[in-house]
Design a protein around this motif. Structure first.
Motif, PDB file in Angstrom:
ATOM      1  N   LEU A  75      34.584  65.846  -3.575  1.00 46.05           N
ATOM      2  CA  LEU A  75      33.412  65.708  -2.716  1.00 46.05           C
ATOM      3  C   LEU A  75      33.808  65.101  -1.369  1.00 46.05           C
ATOM      4  O   LEU A  75      33.378  65.578  -0.316  1.00 46.05           O
ATOM      5  N   ARG A  76      34.645  64.067  -1.396  1.00 52.56           N
ATOM      6  CA  ARG A  76      35.078  63.446  -0.138  1.00 52.56           C
ATOM      7  C   ARG A  76      35.863  64.434   0.718  1.00 52.56           C
ATOM      8  O   ARG A  76      35.772  64.429   1.937  1.00 52.56           O
ATOM      9  N   GLU A  77      36.628  65.289   0.077  1.00 47.71           N
ATOM     10  CA  GLU A  77      37.427  66.264   0.823  1.00 47.71           C
ATOM     11  C   GLU A  77      36.562  67.362   1.442  1.00 47.71           C
ATOM     12  O   GLU A  77      37.016  68.082   2.328  1.00 47.71           O
ATOM     13  N   ALA A  78      35.319  67.476   0.988  1.00 44.05           N
ATOM     14  CA  ALA A  78      34.407  68.484   1.541  1.00 44.05           C
ATOM     15  C   ALA A  78      33.706  67.996   2.803  1.00 44.05           C
ATOM     16  O   ALA A  78      32.984  68.768   3.436  1.00 44.05           O
ATOM     17  N   VAL A  79      33.915  66.738   3.168  1.00 39.09           N
ATOM     18  CA  VAL A  79      33.260  66.184   4.362  1.00 39.09           C
ATOM     19  C   VAL A  79      33.571  67.059   5.577  1.00 39.09           C
ATOM     20  O   VAL A  79      34.720  67.421   5.823  1.00 39.09           O
ATOM     21  N   VAL A  84      25.954  69.914   4.028  1.00 35.86           N
ATOM     22  CA  VAL A  84      25.827  68.670   3.275  1.00 35.86           C
ATOM     23  C   VAL A  84      25.072  68.935   1.971  1.00 35.86           C
ATOM     24  O   VAL A  84      25.455  68.451   0.902  1.00 35.86           O
ATOM     25  N   SER A  85      24.008  69.735   2.059  1.00 40.40           N
ATOM     26  CA  SER A  85      23.198  70.014   0.879  1.00 40.40           C
ATOM     27  C   SER A  85      24.001  70.756  -0.188  1.00 40.40           C
ATOM     28  O   SER A  85      23.977  70.398  -1.370  1.00 40.40           O
ATOM     29  N   ASP A  86      24.721  71.787   0.207  1.00 42.10           N
ATOM     30  CA  ASP A  86      25.502  72.553  -0.768  1.00 42.10           C
ATOM     31  C   ASP A  86      26.602  71.696  -1.394  1.00 42.10           C
ATOM     32  O   ASP A  86      26.865  71.786  -2.602  1.00 42.10           O
ATOM     33  N   ASN A  87      27.244  70.887  -0.572  1.00 43.09           N
ATOM     34  CA  ASN A  87      28.310  70.028  -1.098  1.00 43.09           C
ATOM     35  C   ASN A  87      27.768  69.067  -2.154  1.00 43.09           C
ATOM     36  O   ASN A  87      28.374  68.878  -3.213  1.00 43.09           O
ATOM     37  N   LEU A  88      26.626  68.452  -1.862  1.00 39.75           N
ATOM     38  CA  LEU A  88      26.050  67.499  -2.801  1.00 39.75           C
ATOM     39  C   LEU A  88      25.494  68.190  -4.044  1.00 39.75           C
ATOM     40  O   LEU A  88      25.623  67.675  -5.157  1.00 39.75           O
ATOM     41  N   THR A  89      24.906  69.354  -3.865  1.00 40.37           N
ATOM     42  CA  THR A  89      24.382  70.083  -5.023  1.00 40.37           C
ATOM     43  C   THR A  89      25.504  70.413  -6.004  1.00 40.37           C
ATOM     44  O   THR A  89      25.381  70.190  -7.215  1.00 40.37           O
ATOM     45  N   GLN A 131      29.962  55.268 -10.981  1.00 43.60           N
ATOM     46  CA  GLN A 131      30.957  56.191 -10.417  1.00 43.60           C
ATOM     47  C   GLN A 131      30.277  57.242  -9.547  1.00 43.60           C
ATOM     48  O   GLN A 131      30.740  57.554  -8.457  1.00 43.60           O
ATOM     49  N   VAL A 132      29.207  57.818 -10.059  1.00 44.18           N
ATOM     50  CA  VAL A 132      28.493  58.855  -9.309  1.00 44.18           C
ATOM     51  C   VAL A 132      27.902  58.261  -8.030  1.00 44.18           C
ATOM     52  O   VAL A 132      27.979  58.863  -6.950  1.00 44.18           O
ATOM     53  N   THR A 133      27.326  57.077  -8.142  1.00 42.27           N
ATOM     54  CA  THR A 133      26.726  56.414  -6.985  1.00 42.27           C
ATOM     55  C   THR A 133      27.758  56.165  -5.893  1.00 42.27           C
ATOM     56  O   THR A 133      27.513  56.423  -4.700  1.00 42.27           O
ATOM     57  N   ALA A 134      28.935  55.679  -6.288  1.00 42.40           N
ATOM     58  CA  ALA A 134      29.987  55.406  -5.308  1.00 42.40           C
ATOM     59  C   ALA A 134      30.444  56.689  -4.625  1.00 42.40           C
ATOM     60  O   ALA A 134      30.692  56.702  -3.412  1.00 42.40           O
ATOM     61  N   ALA A 135      30.555  57.773  -5.396  1.00 44.76           N
ATOM     62  CA  ALA A 135      31.003  59.049  -4.830  1.00 44.76           C
ATOM     63  C   ALA A 135      30.004  59.573  -3.806  1.00 44.76           C
ATOM     64  O   ALA A 135      30.377  59.989  -2.694  1.00 44.76           O
ATOM     65  N   VAL A 136      28.723  59.551  -4.160  1.00 46.73           N
ATOM     66  CA  VAL A 136      27.688  60.077  -3.264  1.00 46.73           C
ATOM     67  C   VAL A 136      27.554  59.196  -2.029  1.00 46.73           C
ATOM     68  O   VAL A 136      27.468  59.697  -0.893  1.00 46.73           O
ATOM     69  N   SER A 137      27.577  57.888  -2.208  1.00 48.73           N
ATOM     70  CA  SER A 137      27.446  56.965  -1.089  1.00 48.73           C
ATOM     71  C   SER A 137      28.607  57.128  -0.105  1.00 48.73           C
ATOM     72  O   SER A 137      28.410  57.169   1.117  1.00 48.73           O
ATOM     73  N   GLY A 138      29.820  57.226  -0.631  1.00 57.73           N
ATOM     74  CA  GLY A 138      30.987  57.395   0.222  1.00 57.73           C
ATOM     75  C   GLY A 138      30.928  58.690   1.013  1.00 57.73           C
ATOM     76  O   GLY A 138      31.252  58.724   2.208  1.00 57.73           O
ATOM     77  N   TYR A 139      30.492  59.743   0.342  1.00 60.17           N
ATOM     78  CA  TYR A 139      30.373  61.041   1.020  1.00 60.17           C
ATOM     79  C   TYR A 139      29.335  60.989   2.143  1.00 60.17           C
ATOM     80  O   TYR A 139      29.593  61.423   3.270  1.00 60.17           O
ATOM     81  N   LEU A 140      28.160  60.460   1.848  1.00 59.45           N
ATOM     82  CA  LEU A 140      27.104  60.382   2.860  1.00 59.45           C
ATOM     83  C   LEU A 140      27.522  59.522   4.052  1.00 59.45           C
ATOM     84  O   LEU A 140      27.218  59.838   5.206  1.00 59.45           O
ATOM     85  N   THR A 141      28.229  58.444   3.771  1.00 63.02           N
ATOM     86  CA  THR A 141      28.695  57.562   4.845  1.00 63.02           C
ATOM     87  C   THR A 141      29.628  58.316   5.793  1.00 63.02           C
ATOM     88  O   THR A 141      29.522  58.192   7.025  1.00 63.02           O
ATOM     89  N   GLU A 142      30.526  59.113   5.233  1.00 64.42           N
ATOM     90  CA  GLU A 142      31.460  59.861   6.076  1.00 64.42           C
ATOM     91  C   GLU A 142      30.749  60.976   6.844  1.00 64.42           C
ATOM     92  O   GLU A 142      31.075  61.238   8.011  1.00 64.42           O
ATOM     93  N   GLU A 143      29.776  61.617   6.217  1.00 70.88           N
ATOM     94  CA  GLU A 143      29.032  62.665   6.924  1.00 70.88           C
ATOM     95  C   GLU A 143      28.190  62.060   8.055  1.00 70.88           C
ATOM     96  O   GLU A 143      28.040  62.662   9.125  1.00 70.88           O
ATOM     97  N   ARG A 144      27.658  60.872   7.829  1.00 68.41           N
ATOM     98  CA  ARG A 144      26.913  60.190   8.891  1.00 68.41           C
ATOM     99  C   ARG A 144      27.837  59.869  10.060  1.00 68.41           C
ATOM    100  O   ARG A 144      27.465  60.033  11.231  1.00 68.41           O
ATOM    101  N   ALA A 145      29.060  59.435   9.759  1.00 68.23           N
ATOM    102  CA  ALA A 145      30.016  59.112  10.817  1.00 68.23           C
ATOM    103  C   ALA A 145      30.372  60.349  11.643  1.00 68.23           C
ATOM    104  O   ALA A 145      30.675  60.240  12.841  1.00 68.23           O
ATOM    105  N   ARG A 146      30.310  61.519  11.017  1.00 67.55           N
ATOM    106  CA  ARG A 146      30.624  62.760  11.725  1.00 67.55           C
ATOM    107  C   ARG A 146      29.414  63.361  12.437  1.00 67.55           C
ATOM    108  O   ARG A 146      29.520  64.398  13.068  1.00 67.55           O
TER     109      ARG A 146
END
Length: 201
Positions: A75-79, A84-89, A131-146
């Motif tokens: 998931l992080r590599e998909a940033v 964003v929606s497809d990656n998270l789905t 684990q799931v929460t950390a993965a989703v939070s980390g991904y969203l944080t990086e997408e926000r930065a971009r």
């Protein structure tokens, strides 16, 4: 089980057997006898490698939680790619697979198991969900930065909505019958609609 089996092999056999029992019979059916019967070994084998059944269960949960790390990394590599929606789905569908979903109520129902998990990992009492929460939070944080979601997006609230909503979608199902991808996608789109629409262009 033949004598002389390496500890690592015996442990994995028992973990795999427990997973099969959990998927078939649920948390109430997961007993030490059910595990050793499923593994085709004497009950003493489990107690030779684990202090007691709660120790076995804690190590089972930690082993299966660690398997989510590779999915979180994907998931992080998909940033920055796809949507964003497809990656998270896709990620939520994978992260809430049959085994993680079956383990969550096991943790919920066993106080001693939660206590042991808390001793060995941060937020261990809710392993898998953590684990799931950390993965989703980390991904969203990086997408926000971009700039792919709004700069003022509340990552914690979005994460709770996505993880909690997805868990409800997947938990109310028989094993092997996950919700349709469209249902997961609809949840993700609904949660993200405002922050994606308002992102800088």
């Amino acid at each position: 089980m033949p004598t002389g089996v390496h500890l690592r092999d015996a442990r994995q056999q028992l973990f795999d057997a427990a997973e099969h029992v959990l998927l078939r019979a649920g948390p109430n059916g997961l007993t030490s006898r059910a595990v050793t019967d499923e593994a085709g070994c004497a009950k003493g084998v489990l107690h030779r490698h684990f202090t007691d059944f709660d120790t076995f269960l804690a190590e089972l949960v930690l082993d299966r939680a660690a398997q989510l790390d590779a999915q979180a990394l994907a998931l992080r590599e998909a940033v920055g790619s796809g949507t964003v929606s497809d990656n998270l789905t896709g990620a939520l569908t994978t992260l809430f697979g049959p085994v993680p979903v079956a383990i969550i109520p096991l943790i919920t129902f066993r106080d001693e198991l939660r206590a042991r998990l808390r001793q060995v990992m941060p937020n261990g009492g809710i392993a898998i969900l953590a684990q799931v929460t950390a993965a989703v939070s980390g991904y969203l944080t990086e997408e926000r930065a971009r700039g792919r979601i709004s700069a003022d997006a509340d990552i914690d609230s979005l994460t709770l909505s996505l993880v909690g909503g997805s868990h409800l979608l997947f938990a109310d199902r028989d094993p092997g019958r996950p919700p349709a991808p469209a249902a997961v996608g609809k949840l993700v789109d609904t949660v993200l609609a405002d922050v994606v629409q308002r992102r800088p262009r």
